[in-house]
Design an enzyme around this catalytic site. Structure first.
Site, short mmCIF file in Angstrom:
data_model
loop_
_atom_site.label_atom_id
_atom_site.label_comp_id
_atom_site.label_asym_id
_atom_site.label_seq_id
_atom_site.Cartn_x
_atom_site.Cartn_y
_atom_site.Cartn_z
N CYS A 141 1.11 -1.04 0.31
CA CYS A 141 -0.11 -0.09 0.27
C CYS A 141 0.76 1.17 -0.09
CB CYS A 141 -1.08 0.26 1.27
SG CYS A 141 -2.49 1.01 1.44
N PRO A 142 1.10 2.27 -1.02
CA PRO A 142 -0.71 2.72 -2.29
C PRO A 142 -0.40 2.15 -2.94
CG PRO A 142 0.56 5.10 -1.58
CD PRO A 142 1.49 3.50 -0.60
#
Length: 75
Positions: free
Chosen positions: A14-15
């Site tokens: 992430c992201p």
């Protein structure tokens, strides 16, 4: 499920799965389906929330051999 394009986001934390999904969606037409493959467990909540906030529809999600698969239709 049929998809217009497949995005491989496996191994990305992430992201990055969201960043790559946003970029891929810009290349699609309304009604097209993007199939996303990810291994980051955080992608479940992130992609679900991102699709809803962006006016897209999460058609289906699945998990197979530790790979998360999502089908999002561009709204």
């Amino acid at each position: 499920m049929d998809s217009t394009k497949v995005l491989d986001a496996k191994g990305l934390a992430c992201p990055m799965p969201i960043v790559k999904t946003k970029k891929a969606m810009k290349e699609l037409e309304t009604g097209d389906v993007l199939e996303i493959h990810a291994t980051d467990q955080g992608a479940k909540g992130d992609l679900t929330a991102w699709a809803k906030s962006g006016g897209h529809e999460l058609l289906k999600s699945d998990e197979e051999n530790e790979v998360l698969k999502f089908w999002i239709q561009k709204g």
